[in-house]
Scaffold this motif. Structure first.
Motif, mmCIF file in Angstrom:
data_model
loop_
_atom_site.group_PDB
_atom_site.id
_atom_site.type_symbol
_atom_site.label_atom_id
_atom_site.label_comp_id
_atom_site.label_asym_id
_atom_site.label_seq_id
_atom_site.Cartn_x
_atom_site.Cartn_y
_atom_site.Cartn_z
ATOM 1 N N TYR A 13 -24.374 -15.314 17.651
ATOM 2 C CA TYR A 13 -23.587 -16.522 17.411
ATOM 3 C C TYR A 13 -22.505 -16.714 18.473
ATOM 4 O O TYR A 13 -22.230 -17.833 18.916
ATOM 5 C CB TYR A 13 -22.944 -16.427 16.022
ATOM 6 C CG TYR A 13 -21.995 -17.543 15.672
ATOM 7 C CD1 TYR A 13 -22.422 -18.863 15.616
ATOM 8 C CD2 TYR A 13 -20.663 -17.271 15.360
ATOM 9 C CE1 TYR A 13 -21.551 -19.882 15.276
ATOM 10 C CE2 TYR A 13 -19.784 -18.291 15.015
ATOM 11 C CZ TYR A 13 -20.235 -19.593 14.971
ATOM 12 O OH TYR A 13 -19.371 -20.597 14.633
ATOM 13 N N ALA A 14 -21.888 -15.614 18.922
ATOM 14 C CA ALA A 14 -20.739 -15.703 19.827
ATOM 15 C C ALA A 14 -21.112 -15.634 21.307
ATOM 16 O O ALA A 14 -20.296 -15.997 22.154
ATOM 17 C CB ALA A 14 -19.742 -14.584 19.501
ATOM 18 N N VAL A 15 -22.308 -15.164 21.630
ATOM 19 C CA VAL A 15 -22.678 -14.991 23.042
ATOM 20 C C VAL A 15 -22.714 -16.312 23.820
ATOM 21 O O VAL A 15 -22.218 -16.369 24.947
ATOM 22 C CB VAL A 15 -24.029 -14.242 23.156
ATOM 23 C CG1 VAL A 15 -24.714 -14.516 24.482
ATOM 24 C CG2 VAL A 15 -23.807 -12.743 23.007
ATOM 25 N N PRO A 16 -23.290 -17.420 23.287
ATOM 26 C CA PRO A 16 -23.400 -18.643 24.104
ATOM 27 C C PRO A 16 -22.089 -19.145 24.712
ATOM 28 O O PRO A 16 -22.036 -19.391 25.925
ATOM 29 C CB PRO A 16 -24.010 -19.654 23.130
ATOM 30 C CG PRO A 16 -24.808 -18.831 22.187
ATOM 31 C CD PRO A 16 -24.019 -17.579 22.009
ATOM 32 N N PRO A 17 -20.994 -19.310 23.947
ATOM 33 C CA PRO A 17 -19.768 -19.772 24.607
ATOM 34 C C PRO A 17 -19.208 -18.777 25.605
ATOM 35 O O PRO A 17 -18.612 -19.172 26.613
ATOM 36 C CB PRO A 17 -18.792 -19.990 23.431
ATOM 37 C CG PRO A 17 -19.330 -19.187 22.318
ATOM 38 C CD PRO A 17 -20.809 -19.186 22.486
ATOM 39 N N VAL A 18 -19.385 -17.484 25.351
ATOM 40 C CA VAL A 18 -18.913 -16.471 26.306
ATOM 41 C C VAL A 18 -19.673 -16.601 27.618
ATOM 42 O O VAL A 18 -19.086 -16.561 28.712
ATOM 43 C CB VAL A 18 -19.068 -15.054 25.701
ATOM 44 C CG1 VAL A 18 -18.736 -13.994 26.750
ATOM 45 C CG2 VAL A 18 -18.167 -14.892 24.489
ATOM 46 N N VAL A 19 -20.991 -16.771 27.536
ATOM 47 C CA VAL A 19 -21.807 -16.924 28.746
ATOM 48 C C VAL A 19 -21.357 -18.157 29.533
ATOM 49 O O VAL A 19 -21.188 -18.102 30.764
ATOM 50 C CB VAL A 19 -23.302 -17.033 28.377
ATOM 51 C CG1 VAL A 19 -24.137 -17.375 29.606
ATOM 52 C CG2 VAL A 19 -23.793 -15.731 27.759
ATOM 53 N N ARG A 20 -21.165 -19.260 28.848
ATOM 54 C CA ARG A 20 -20.763 -20.502 29.528
ATOM 55 C C ARG A 20 -19.418 -20.342 30.233
ATOM 56 O O ARG A 20 -19.237 -20.784 31.371
ATOM 57 C CB ARG A 20 -20.672 -21.644 28.507
ATOM 58 C CG ARG A 20 -22.006 -22.186 28.055
ATOM 59 C CD ARG A 20 -21.779 -23.443 27.221
ATOM 60 N NE ARG A 20 -22.990 -23.988 26.673
ATOM 61 C CZ ARG A 20 -23.852 -24.750 27.331
ATOM 62 N NH1 ARG A 20 -23.648 -25.022 28.605
ATOM 63 N NH2 ARG A 20 -24.933 -25.224 26.730
ATOM 64 N N ASN B 222 -11.310 -14.286 24.278
ATOM 65 C CA ASN B 222 -10.632 -14.912 23.147
ATOM 66 C C ASN B 222 -11.622 -15.637 22.236
ATOM 67 O O ASN B 222 -11.615 -15.464 21.012
ATOM 68 C CB ASN B 222 -9.574 -15.884 23.672
ATOM 69 C CG ASN B 222 -8.939 -16.713 22.567
ATOM 70 O OD1 ASN B 222 -9.418 -17.793 22.246
ATOM 71 N ND2 ASN B 222 -7.880 -16.216 21.986
ATOM 72 N N GLN B 223 -12.491 -16.448 22.825
ATOM 73 C CA GLN B 223 -13.471 -17.184 22.026
ATOM 74 C C GLN B 223 -14.466 -16.238 21.361
ATOM 75 O O GLN B 223 -14.878 -16.462 20.211
ATOM 76 C CB GLN B 223 -14.204 -18.191 22.912
ATOM 77 C CG GLN B 223 -13.332 -19.344 23.376
ATOM 78 C CD GLN B 223 -12.764 -20.126 22.216
ATOM 79 O OE1 GLN B 223 -13.505 -20.715 21.440
ATOM 80 N NE2 GLN B 223 -11.455 -20.126 22.072
ATOM 81 N N GLY B 224 -14.843 -15.187 22.068
ATOM 82 C CA GLY B 224 -15.754 -14.206 21.481
ATOM 83 C C GLY B 224 -15.150 -13.534 20.262
ATOM 84 O O GLY B 224 -15.824 -13.336 19.237
ATOM 85 N N ILE B 225 -13.857 -13.201 20.333
ATOM 86 C CA ILE B 225 -13.191 -12.547 19.212
ATOM 87 C C ILE B 225 -13.098 -13.488 18.015
ATOM 88 O O ILE B 225 -13.417 -13.115 16.883
ATOM 89 C CB ILE B 225 -11.787 -12.068 19.640
ATOM 90 C CG1 ILE B 225 -11.910 -10.862 20.578
ATOM 91 C CG2 ILE B 225 -10.947 -11.692 18.433
ATOM 92 C CD1 ILE B 225 -10.604 -10.453 21.220
ATOM 93 N N VAL B 226 -12.662 -14.720 18.255
ATOM 94 C CA VAL B 226 -12.483 -15.667 17.153
ATOM 95 C C VAL B 226 -13.811 -15.969 16.470
ATOM 96 O O VAL B 226 -13.922 -15.969 15.235
ATOM 97 C CB VAL B 226 -11.832 -16.959 17.672
ATOM 98 C CG1 VAL B 226 -11.823 -18.029 16.594
ATOM 99 C CG2 VAL B 226 -10.413 -16.686 18.143
ATOM 100 N N MET B 227 -14.860 -16.213 17.255
ATOM 101 C CA MET B 227 -16.156 -16.542 16.675
ATOM 102 C C MET B 227 -16.785 -15.341 15.990
ATOM 103 O O MET B 227 -17.428 -15.466 14.945
ATOM 104 C CB MET B 227 -17.080 -17.092 17.766
ATOM 105 C CG MET B 227 -16.602 -18.415 18.345
ATOM 106 S SD MET B 227 -17.748 -19.123 19.536
ATOM 107 C CE MET B 227 -19.080 -19.645 18.437
ATOM 108 N N THR B 228 -16.584 -14.166 16.565
ATOM 109 C CA THR B 228 -17.124 -12.956 15.947
ATOM 110 C C THR B 228 -16.445 -12.689 14.619
ATOM 111 O O THR B 228 -17.100 -12.326 13.631
ATOM 112 C CB THR B 228 -16.950 -11.756 16.884
ATOM 113 O OG1 THR B 228 -17.644 -12.012 18.112
ATOM 114 C CG2 THR B 228 -17.504 -10.490 16.261
#
Length: 638
Positions: free
Chosen positions: A515-522, A567-573
């Motif tokens: 769930y969290a990988v796509p925004p991190v990759v972008r 940051n986004q990875g932590i929040v989404m995770t």
């Protein structure tokens, strides 16, 4: 005037840079060994604060119709939202499947042409084929109500924030907290004040989907050319005329994106809102999760994805369209034919989808899952056991057996070092509040799963992001996959995780990673691509190898983007790990689920939701502070 690096205590004494951090770490290890098992805060489901919140709910339920706050304010809000939902639901049921199919196809044709219309007609028909017509209509009605209310409230506030920097500064912290809060955290207070059912579900969905409406609208308005505004003012236009004749038309395309993101957020939340008895597809997904049957979940999950794709394509087509371009006669004719055909068939065909045109795949999907469990059980079990033995169990043992004050001190020092005094004090305040709430042990268990999931997410995100940034061909292949992954609601990711790993905490970790990988990759890809080409060329001409170029130039210069990705990875995770309480994650997520399903445990679920918010705020402030703070290499004295 020359610039020199700030001398640290270790460098002044002639010690290496790592000496001071290593010494502090050694002190913490010694303190842990000495005080291990003392100062812990074990979980007590009968804690007084839990019982107090449960009693508060009982009192509210008993006085809902005689307390002035409810009688003259909250009940009217609930009745209004319920009435609005009833209007949408009644209208959609009156149209029936022929009318909805024709109208949706016509709107899609007007939005983006016959191809988008074909996607809309096929998507709406798929709801019936999957045997989920009524649930899909209920979900569509709930999304329509939530989006309408979100835009009615969010767009004016966003316009105001776009025109006033003071308003923007005032609402930004509120929006930050709203977006940090995991979806579960919205449900407990809304169930407390608005009871359960469609109105409470619509309000929860509305609150969750308002932030992007406000943020993107403010961004659109603030990005309007000042020259155009000055020209309008110089011609004698009033503020209202400038707003409606200049700001809104020029910000149209970006505001269409705000509508799109609001719809996507609403679709993500509307499934989870079933936990407070909101109608729709969420009921099928929750029922499948409770029974651990992917066959029940899969059709509903596919229906949610199809709905998201149809609405996303329609809204993005509107956003990309030239505002000055007119719809051709052929487009108007095609849309008119579709709408007329659908409406004309309403009295001829049954309103609900015919049973003989449905496809039941529950048993087949369950058979496939059982086959996968039988044939892949060794591999998935090995992955789960190794991860638990190497990462999960040691880290959980460390966090739950260490004194609470030692963990709080460690977080304070790390946050101070990484982000500065303000975020460090905020992080300490959040931890102290968690301790006072009585959910320390479960919060530490949640921290364990979040830490492991974020570590894996960042590793995968860095690898895929770097590969996409350095290879345009690979980026072109990966982009549609990321688009599809970011369109799907969070609950859908539980399907493959549950099929592979059954109901365990590793299931939640696996789901949160994908769930969290796509925004991190972008974010990583964009950060590396943003490195100035002149810098890259200079390093290459100086003889740097490809690896040196990556580690010495691109990654350091993309630091801010990578920290934002973290940051986004932590929040989404964190949000997904809490949802994983439905599939065996335990800890705070399980407390929230139990709090909704068992009335006697409502207080524990409510407090667990608050603790989840505090964890999110703590982690968000630390990583956001690191993003804003200059790197140690750039801290100079003049």
């Amino acid at each position: 005037m020359s610039s020199t690096a700030v001398p640290t205590p270790s460098t002044r004494l002639g010690l290496p840079k790592w000496a001071a951090p290593a010494g502090v770490a050694l002190l913490f290890v010694v303190a842990y060994l000495v005080f291990q098992g003392t100062g812990t805060l074990p979980h007590d489901k009968e804690a007084p604060q839990f019982l107090a919140v449960t009693e508060l709910r009982e009192w509210i339920d008993d006085h809902r119709n005689d307390n002035p706050l409810f009688l003259y304010f909250l009940n009217y809000i609930r009745l209004f939202v319920g009435l609005l939902y009833g209007v949408f639901q009644t209208t959609l049921y009156a149209l029936g499947w022929p009318g909805i199919t024709g109208v949706m196809g016509a709107l899609a044709w007007l939005a983006g042409g016959w191809r988008i219309a074909l996607v809309a007609v096929a998507g709406v028909s798929a709801f019936g084929v999957l045997g989920l017509w009524e649930s899909s209509v209920d979900t569509l009605a709930l999304v329509a109500v939530a989006v309408l209310l979100s835009l009615a409230i969010g767009v004016p506030i966003g316009v105001w924030a776009g025109l006033s920097a003071r308003v923007r500064r005032a609402i930004t912290p509120v929006l930050d907290v709203m977006q940090i809060m995991p979806t579960f955290a919205y449900l407990a207070p809304l169930a407390l004040f608005f009871h359960i059912g469609a109105p409470a579900g619509a309000i929860a969905t509305m609150i969750y989907s308002i932030p992007p409406a406000i943020r993107i609208t403010a961004l659109a308005i603030s990005g309007v050319s000042p020259t155009a505004v000055e020209a309008s003012t110089s011609l004698g236009a009033t503020r209202a005329q400038t707003l409606f004749k200049v700001y809104l038309p020029l910000a149209r395309s970006t505001m269409a994106l705000a509508v799109n993101q609001t719809v996507m957020m609403a679709l993500s939340m509307v499934v989870i809102a079933n936990l407070i008895s909101a109608p729709g597809l969420g009921g099928d997904i929750i029922r499948g999760l409770s029974r651990a049957q992917v066959g029940i979940m899969l059709p509903a999950g596919v229906a949610v994805v199809i709905m998201a794709v149809v609405l996303d394509r329609m809204l993005m087509a509107v956003a990309r369209r030239d505002p000055h371009a007119r719809i051709g006669r052929a487009g108007l004719a095609g849309a008119g034919v579709l709408a007329a055909a659908g409406l004309a068939l309403i009295p001829v065909l049954p309103a609900t989808w015919p049973e003989n045109l449905t496809v039941n795949v529950v048993s087949e999907v369950n058979d496939i899952v059982r086959w996968a469990e039988t044939n892949w059980f060794g591999v998935t079990t090995w992955i789960k056991d190794v991860t638990s033995a190497v990462l999960l169990n040691p880290l959980e043992s460390l966090l739950t057996s260490a004194p609470w004050w030692l963990i709080a001190l460690a977080v304070l020092l790390v946050a101070w070092r990484v982000s500065g005094a303000g975020p460090a004090l905020t992080a300490l305040g959040c931890l102290l509040a968690i301790a006072l709430l009585g959910v320390w042990e479960h919060a530490m268990q949640t921290m364990t799963t979040v830490a492991v999931a974020v570590l894996v997410t960042l590793l995968i995100g860095l690898v895929l992001g770097v590969a996409a940034a350095r290879s345009p061909r690979y980026s072109a292949v990966q982009r549609p996959v990321l688009d599809a992954a970011q369109t799907m609601p969070a609950f859908v990711y539980l399907l493959p995780a549950l099929a592979l790993f059954e109901t365990t905490r590793f299931t939640a970790i696996f789901a949160s990673i994908i769930y969290a990988v796509p925004p991190v990759v972008r974010l990583v890809e964009d950060g590396i691509k943003a490195v100035p080409p002149t810098v890259v060329e200079a390093a290459a001409s100086a003889g740097s190898t490809s690896a040196q170029l990556l580690w010495k130039v691109q990654l350091p210069m993309a630091r801010r983007a990578i920290l934002l990705a973290a940051n986004q990875g932590i929040v989404m995770t964190l949000a997904m790990v809490v949802v994983g309480g439905l599939v065996g994650a335990g800890a705070l997520g399980y407390d929230v689920v139990v709090g909704f399903s068992q009335r006697s445990d409502f207080g524990m679920g409510f407090v667990a939701g608050v603790a989840t918010v505090l964890l999110g705020v703590m982690l968000d402030r630390i990583t956001q502070g690191a993003d804003r703070r200059p790197s140690p290499r750039k801290r100079k004295l003049t």
